[in-house]
Write a protein that holds these residues in place. Structure first.
Motif, PDB file in Angstrom:
ATOM      1  N   ARG A 171     -31.337   3.812 -16.442  1.00 62.58           N
ATOM      2  CA  ARG A 171     -30.274   4.408 -16.668  1.00 62.58           C
ATOM      3  C   ARG A 171     -29.029   4.541 -15.474  1.00 62.58           C
ATOM      4  O   ARG A 171     -29.628   4.289 -14.414  1.00 62.58           O
ATOM      5  CB  ARG A 171     -30.597   5.895 -17.006  1.00 62.58           C
ATOM      6  CG  ARG A 171     -31.449   6.218 -18.055  1.00 62.58           C
ATOM      7  CD  ARG A 171     -31.813   7.520 -18.377  1.00 62.58           C
ATOM      8  NE  ARG A 171     -32.698   7.619 -19.710  1.00 62.58           N
ATOM      9  CZ  ARG A 171     -32.801   7.408 -20.800  1.00 62.58           C
ATOM     10  NH1 ARG A 171     -31.507   7.097 -21.145  1.00 62.58           N
ATOM     11  NH2 ARG A 171     -33.655   7.338 -21.799  1.00 62.58           N
ATOM     12  N   GLU A 246     -41.317   2.816 -25.504  1.00 60.40           N
ATOM     13  CA  GLU A 246     -41.537   4.304 -24.972  1.00 60.40           C
ATOM     14  C   GLU A 246     -42.578   4.242 -23.762  1.00 60.40           C
ATOM     15  O   GLU A 246     -42.578   5.172 -22.958  1.00 60.40           O
ATOM     16  CB  GLU A 246     -42.196   5.010 -26.184  1.00 60.40           C
ATOM     17  CG  GLU A 246     -41.022   5.353 -27.305  1.00 60.40           C
ATOM     18  CD  GLU A 246     -41.774   5.768 -28.630  1.00 60.40           C
ATOM     19  OE1 GLU A 246     -43.250   5.860 -28.566  1.00 60.40           O
ATOM     20  OE2 GLU A 246     -40.982   6.006 -29.313  1.00 60.40           O
ATOM     21  N   GLU A 249     -40.457   3.740 -20.664  1.00 63.30           N
ATOM     22  CA  GLU A 249     -39.826   5.116 -20.403  1.00 63.30           C
ATOM     23  C   GLU A 249     -40.872   5.963 -19.503  1.00 63.30           C
ATOM     24  O   GLU A 249     -40.406   6.719 -18.608  1.00 63.30           O
ATOM     25  CB  GLU A 249     -39.405   5.784 -21.651  1.00 63.30           C
ATOM     26  CG  GLU A 249     -38.218   5.224 -22.146  1.00 63.30           C
ATOM     27  CD  GLU A 249     -37.898   5.891 -23.517  1.00 63.30           C
ATOM     28  OE1 GLU A 249     -38.621   6.583 -24.253  1.00 63.30           O
ATOM     29  OE2 GLU A 249     -36.786   5.545 -24.067  1.00 63.30           O
ATOM     30  N   GLY A 254     -38.822   8.418 -17.105  1.00 63.01           N
ATOM     31  CA  GLY A 254     -37.750   8.874 -17.886  1.00 63.01           C
ATOM     32  C   GLY A 254     -36.504   8.055 -17.526  1.00 63.01           C
ATOM     33  O   GLY A 254     -35.363   8.515 -17.827  1.00 63.01           O
ATOM     34  N   TYR A 257     -34.709   2.926 -20.113  1.00 64.62           N
ATOM     35  CA  TYR A 257     -34.487   2.976 -21.644  1.00 64.62           C
ATOM     36  C   TYR A 257     -34.634   1.624 -22.062  1.00 64.62           C
ATOM     37  O   TYR A 257     -34.789   0.368 -21.232  1.00 64.62           O
ATOM     38  CB  TYR A 257     -33.218   3.765 -21.969  1.00 64.62           C
ATOM     39  CG  TYR A 257     -31.840   2.825 -21.461  1.00 64.62           C
ATOM     40  CD1 TYR A 257     -31.475   2.056 -22.438  1.00 64.62           C
ATOM     41  CD2 TYR A 257     -31.399   3.099 -20.137  1.00 64.62           C
ATOM     42  CE1 TYR A 257     -30.498   1.301 -22.011  1.00 64.62           C
ATOM     43  CE2 TYR A 257     -30.623   2.172 -19.865  1.00 64.62           C
ATOM     44  CZ  TYR A 257     -29.867   1.557 -21.065  1.00 64.62           C
ATOM     45  OH  TYR A 257     -28.705   0.623 -20.711  1.00 64.62           O
ATOM     46  N   ASP A 259     -34.064  -1.406 -25.462  1.00 64.20           N
ATOM     47  CA  ASP A 259     -33.721  -1.647 -27.006  1.00 64.20           C
ATOM     48  C   ASP A 259     -34.333  -2.805 -27.435  1.00 64.20           C
ATOM     49  O   ASP A 259     -34.730  -3.870 -26.691  1.00 64.20           O
ATOM     50  CB  ASP A 259     -32.162  -1.982 -26.990  1.00 64.20           C
ATOM     51  CG  ASP A 259     -31.722  -3.282 -26.263  1.00 64.20           C
ATOM     52  OD1 ASP A 259     -32.289  -4.138 -26.457  1.00 64.20           O
ATOM     53  OD2 ASP A 259     -30.688  -3.186 -25.433  1.00 64.20           O
TER      54      ASP A 259
END
Length: 279
Positions: A171, A246, A249, A254, A257, A259
């Motif tokens: 992020r 997941e 993550e 956290g 992320y 795709d």
């Protein structure tokens, strides 16, 4: 009149890219970093050139190099680093400076940047710099061939192979303080999960490649991964990609992320540093 401060803090990835762009621009143009003109009133005026914009983040560019961590730099970063060392560039509140040619007094910041540009230009014409460019191109070609050969070999082992492609990112708020060694630490933790996490049951091979983006594409450091599963045991490639994403993550607490390329079946192309494995 209000003067806007356009200075922004760059991530390590963006800083490295900024240095590479500076060195490439110096190769392409013969101008100095700054020009100087006398006004009618007798004052000296500093004027920008086509290279000036690359020095906005010169402090961060100078701070990029950390001798506590061993890196193998690209030819652009190595030329910048050596040039800074050769001219004895020193940090000052007004910007980095160096001594004049006689070594008797410090130049101002803008003239010091002209000295830096001149030294970088000399280094980019030396044999080691030109040879390293060719070596990196050859290395990239060899890695591309290795990826193709590895993929063919893994697929040939089983009558049916499921390939899961996934992109792993950080992020924006994490990218600002992210260093390349942190990415490799997270990648090592992900690879360690291959041996113990049921997500990777029936895994027969994988390729993970780290790529360096910049703030314009919003990606910074990120990882492209391709996982090869025994198709006789594993069916849902999209669901498997979701599970791996997941897990990423959780590994990054956290800050990461993902795709999944399996939704649109995009092509996997490792760019920078690839790791291979077979289970």
């Amino acid at each position: 009149m209000t003067k806007r401060n356009t200075y922004t803090h760059l991530s390590q990835s963006d800083t490295a890219i900024q240095i590479e762009r500076l060195v490439q621009a110096i190769e392409q143009h013969d101008s100095a970093a700054f020009r100087f003109r006398q006004t009618r009133a007798g004052y000296e005026r500093v004027e920008e050139t086509r290279l000036s914009r690359y020095f906005t983040h010169i402090r961060q560019m100078l701070d990029l190099f950390d001798d506590r961590v061993e890196y193998r730099y690209s030819e652009h970063l190595q030329a910048f680093r050596e040039a800074c060392q050769d001219i004895g560039l020193e940090r000052r509140p007004t910007g980095p400076v160096c001594l004049n040619e006689e070594g008797t007094a410090y130049l101002d910041h803008h003239r010091s940047m002209n000295v830096l540009v001149a030294r970088i230009r000399q280094l980019t014409r030396e044999r080691w710099y030109l040879r390293r460019k060719d070596d990196l191109r050859l290395q990239a070609k060899k890695q591309e061939i290795r990826v193709c050969d590895y993929s063919d070999a893994v697929v040939d082992r089983y009558s049916r192979t499921i390939i899961v492609r996934i992109n792993l990112y950080y992020r924006a708020e994490a990218q600002a303080r992210l260093r390349v060694e942190h990415v490799f630490d997270d990648l090592d933790r992900l690879i360690a999960e291959h041996e113990r996490n049921p997500i990777f049951s029936h895994l027969i091979g994988y390729i993970c490649a780290m790529e360096q983006g910049d703030r314009n594409d919003g990606r910074g450091y990120h990882i492209h991964a391709a996982y090869f599963f025994n198709g006789n045991e594993v069916r849902g490639d999209v669901y498997k990609a979701q599970q791996i994403g997941e897990l990423w993550e959780r590994i990054t607490r956290g800050q990461g992320y993902f795709d999944s390329c399996n939704h649109d079946k995009c092509v996997f192309r490792p760019i920078v540093t690839a790791r291979f494995g077979t289970s």
